[in-house]
Design a protein around this motif. Structure first.
Motif, PDB file in Angstrom:
ATOM      1  N   UNK A 117      -8.778  -5.438 -13.447  1.00 32.23           N
ATOM      2  CA  UNK A 117      -7.444  -5.457 -13.495  1.00 32.23           C
ATOM      3  C   UNK A 117      -6.883  -5.553 -12.021  1.00 32.23           C
ATOM      4  N   UNK A 118      -7.381  -4.734 -10.943  1.00 31.68           N
ATOM      5  CA  UNK A 118      -7.139  -4.728  -9.660  1.00 31.68           C
ATOM      6  C   UNK A 118      -7.276  -6.212  -9.092  1.00 31.68           C
ATOM      7  N   UNK A 119      -8.515  -6.986  -9.231  1.00 31.91           N
ATOM      8  CA  UNK A 119      -8.439  -7.947  -8.783  1.00 31.91           C
ATOM      9  C   UNK A 119      -7.584  -9.202  -9.202  1.00 31.91           C
ATOM     10  N   UNK A 120      -7.357  -9.041 -10.602  1.00 31.04           N
ATOM     11  CA  UNK A 120      -6.304 -10.043 -11.282  1.00 31.04           C
ATOM     12  C   UNK A 120      -4.839  -9.834 -10.706  1.00 31.04           C
ATOM     13  N   UNK A 121      -4.626  -8.567 -10.375  1.00 34.61           N
ATOM     14  CA  UNK A 121      -3.179  -8.136  -9.736  1.00 34.61           C
ATOM     15  C   UNK A 121      -3.412  -9.012  -8.410  1.00 34.61           C
ATOM     16  N   UNK A 159       1.824  -3.276 -17.798  1.00 29.36           N
ATOM     17  CA  UNK A 159       1.753  -4.490 -16.672  1.00 29.36           C
ATOM     18  C   UNK A 159       0.688  -4.059 -15.891  1.00 29.36           C
ATOM     19  N   UNK A 160      -0.101  -5.163 -15.525  1.00 27.57           N
ATOM     20  CA  UNK A 160      -1.280  -4.844 -14.307  1.00 27.57           C
ATOM     21  C   UNK A 160      -0.709  -4.849 -13.029  1.00 27.57           C
ATOM     22  N   UNK A 161       0.367  -5.496 -12.812  1.00 22.26           N
ATOM     23  CA  UNK A 161       0.753  -5.291 -11.419  1.00 22.26           C
ATOM     24  C   UNK A 161       1.701  -4.108 -11.200  1.00 22.26           C
ATOM     25  N   UNK A 165       0.213  -1.052  -8.601  1.00 17.38           N
ATOM     26  CA  UNK A 165       1.137  -0.499  -7.551  1.00 17.38           C
ATOM     27  C   UNK A 165       1.086   0.916  -7.349  1.00 17.38           C
ATOM     28  N   UNK A 166       0.701   1.577  -8.608  1.00 21.79           N
ATOM     29  CA  UNK A 166       0.711   3.225  -8.537  1.00 21.79           C
ATOM     30  C   UNK A 166      -0.277   3.471  -7.477  1.00 21.79           C
ATOM     31  N   UNK A 167       0.111   4.615  -6.774  1.00 24.14           N
ATOM     32  CA  UNK A 167      -1.023   5.245  -5.647  1.00 24.14           C
ATOM     33  C   UNK A 167      -1.496   6.262  -6.150  1.00 24.14           C
ATOM     34  N   UNK A 168      -2.745   6.366  -6.231  1.00 18.10           N
ATOM     35  CA  UNK A 168      -3.333   7.747  -6.392  1.00 18.10           C
ATOM     36  C   UNK A 168      -4.481   8.004  -5.316  1.00 18.10           C
ATOM     37  N   UNK A 169      -4.242   8.978  -4.851  1.00 16.14           N
ATOM     38  CA  UNK A 169      -5.061   9.401  -3.701  1.00 16.14           C
ATOM     39  C   UNK A 169      -6.441  10.122  -4.307  1.00 16.14           C
ATOM     40  N   UNK A 170      -6.205  10.607  -5.504  1.00 21.75           N
ATOM     41  CA  UNK A 170      -7.311  11.343  -6.244  1.00 21.75           C
ATOM     42  C   UNK A 170      -7.471  12.732  -6.025  1.00 21.75           C
ATOM     43  N   UNK A 171      -6.381  12.994  -5.514  1.00 23.10           N
ATOM     44  CA  UNK A 171      -6.398  14.787  -4.985  1.00 23.10           C
ATOM     45  C   UNK A 171      -5.452  15.191  -6.120  1.00 23.10           C
ATOM     46  N   UNK A 172      -5.982  16.210  -6.636  1.00 21.69           N
ATOM     47  CA  UNK A 172      -4.902  16.608  -7.942  1.00 21.69           C
ATOM     48  C   UNK A 172      -5.025  18.210  -7.719  1.00 21.69           C
ATOM     49  N   UNK A 388       5.907   3.386  -6.009  1.00 22.27           N
ATOM     50  CA  UNK A 388       4.391   3.582  -6.272  1.00 22.27           C
ATOM     51  C   UNK A 388       4.077   5.036  -6.670  1.00 22.27           C
ATOM     52  N   UNK A 389       5.024   5.926  -6.889  1.00 19.33           N
ATOM     53  CA  UNK A 389       4.710   7.432  -7.234  1.00 19.33           C
ATOM     54  C   UNK A 389       5.514   7.348  -8.769  1.00 19.33           C
ATOM     55  N   UNK A 390       5.731   6.181  -9.409  1.00 19.33           N
ATOM     56  CA  UNK A 390       6.238   6.430 -10.699  1.00 19.33           C
ATOM     57  C   UNK A 390       5.502   7.221 -11.537  1.00 19.33           C
TER      58      UNK A 390
END
Ligand SMILES: Cc1cc2nc3c(=O)[nH]c(=O)nc-3n(C[C@H](O)[C@H](O)[C@H](O)COP(=O)(O)OP(=O)(O)OC[C@H]3O[C@@H](n4cnc5c(N)ncnc54)[C@H](O)[C@@H]3O)c2cc1C
Length: 411
Positions: A117-121, A159-161, A165-172, A388-390
């Motif tokens: 999906x990232x590649x396609x975006x 939507x793939x775009x 666009x969502x920013x996930x730093x992986x720290x929760x 990007x933090x929606x």
């Protein structure tokens, strides 16, 4: 606080976005009021004590992207404890229910899906995320289940775009007293009118006229932070109408996620902060957080059209489904060990009408359209306007601060 007849800035909604806007306007010299339909602040951030020893966030619970999350600094400033235990999402506490080899296969499949999906975006062309599932892959239903938790919706409506666009730093991280409780503390200094439902924003005159369930007031500027589904349904109306905003809100519907809290007898038998998935080969299933913070309980999470069906089935259906799934995995004894305490019903909540926004395929650009000010007088915030933090609480808060900055620049 009683309703003033006029104010410089009216902020509609006392969720994370509205509170973020109000706090940012604190020292601006502008008079401000937050108009909130509910009898509490926090909106989709709502902590309750499900039992005297069980804290339960009915809405947001995780400080996602914690290293970039503005609520982390706020919690520190307010001396509110943050728990940094890693989330158990990628693990499973009982090998019999989901053997390690299968788990590794699944993780490989979902990672490959996200890579495709990232590649396609990168092409900049939008399409439905479901198009990047590998045809016939046995893990597709479970990848879709994860989407119902993350997006509140199955992949064919995502939507793939937007996903890209969502920013996930992986720290929760989490807030020990509850994310909703943190919002309440953060919002405490805000000038606020509760039980004040806004029905009409009339921007045809020199001042903006706001009709509410507590009477009418006027404002020089308005910051609108209500969830997209209320704008899309025209539950809050504008005069003259704002068709571009209504269309953008319709492109960014709130998906659905619901939580249930079950009290657990003999908790020592289960690991603290463990994880369990209701099934592995279908989309309609729950995900279970065992003993969050070590509390004597299990928290269940359901998403997408399955959560909608459970809500529609009536109160208690989410809890009944959770108990059935847990008993199927851990044994029938759990029917007697588990007791329903509380469950959310976000789709039926008149001031939310869903859980968090995702963009429909072809609508990733709608976030910027929704966020754009109108005539230097109407400003828009809320999680759905975050680039990007929606879908998150910190994205909502930051958007409120952004809208407050726009107000000050247009003073
Ligand atoms: C089950 C669930 C789990 C979640 N998990 C997480 C998580 O782990 N981490 C995370 O970061 N986010 C999570 N979220 C999302 C997060 O809660 C939201 O993105 C965020 O709280 C939205 O804030 P907001 O200010 O944009 O909107 P809201 O919180 O919805 O605030 C809008 C406010 O407007 C009010 N309002 C509506 N209509 C009117 C009207 N006509 N007049 C006056 N007031 C009105 C509402 O009552 C509400 O208080 C979760 C949400 C849910 C439901």
């Amino acid at each position: 606080m009683s309703l003033p007849s006029e104010v410089d800035v009216a902020i509609i909604g006392a969720g994370a976005a509205g509170l973020g806007a109000a706090r940012a306007l604190e020292n601006s010299g502008l008079s401000t009021i937050v108009l909130e339909a509910r009898d509490r602040v926090g909106g989709r951030g709502y902590t309750i004590m499900a039992a005297p020893n069980i804290t339960f966030d009915l809405g947001c619970g995780w400080l996602h992207s914690a290293d970039k999350n503005s609520f982390v600094k706020i919690a520190k400033r307010l001396n509110i404890e943050i728990d940094k235990t890693r989330p158990p999402w990628r693990e499973q506490s009982f090998d019999a229910a989901f053997p390690p080899k299968e788990r590794a296969d699944f993780i490989e499949a979902i990672d490959a899906f996200y890579d495709r999906a990232e590649e396609a975006a990168k092409s900049g062309r939008d399409s439905a995320a479901s198009a990047y599932l590998e045809p016939g892959n046995r893990w597709n239903p479970m990848i879709d289940a994860i989407s119902t938790y993350v997006n509140g919706s199955e992949l064919d409506r995502v939507s793939i775009l937007d996903m890209d666009a969502y920013e996930d730093t992986g720290i929760n991280w989490r807030v020990r007293r509850g994310y909703g409780a943190l919002m309440t503390a953060y919002g405490a200094p805000c000038p606020l009118a509760l039980n004040t439902q806004v029905t009409l924003i009339d921007h045809s005159g020199t001042r903006v006229r706001i009709e509410t369930s507590q009477g009418t007031l006027t404002a020089s500027k308005v910051i609108v932070t209500v969830p997209t589904n209320l704008i899309a349904d025209e539950a809050i109306r504008f005069h003259p109408t704002l068709p571009a905003k209504v269309d953008a809100a319709r492109g960014l519907p709130l998906g659905l996620a619901d939580k249930v809290m079950l009290a657990l007898d003999q908790p020592e038998a289960l690991p603290k902060d463990g994880n369990l998935r209701g099934a592995t080969m279908r989309t309609a299933m729950g995900s279970f957080h065992l003993r969050p913070f070590g509390q004597p309980c299990i928290e269940g999470y359901f998403g997408g059209s399955f959560a909608q069906a459970l809500e529609d089935a009536g109160r208690g259906a989410v809890a009944a489904q959770a108990i059935n799934e847990i008993a199927a995995l851990l044994g029938n004894d759990y029917r007697r060990k588990l007791k329903p305490l509380s469950e959310s019903r976000w789709a039926h909540d008149p001031f939310a009408r869903g859980s968090y926004s995702h963009a429909l395929p072809g609508h990733a650009g709608d976030r910027a359209v929704l966020a754009a000010p109108v005539d230097g007088r109407l400003f828009f915030a809320g999680e759905a306007t975050s680039p990007n933090f929606f879908s998150t609480a910190h994205g909502a808060r930051d958007s409120g601060e952004r809208a407050a900055g726009e107000v000050i620049r247009n003073k």
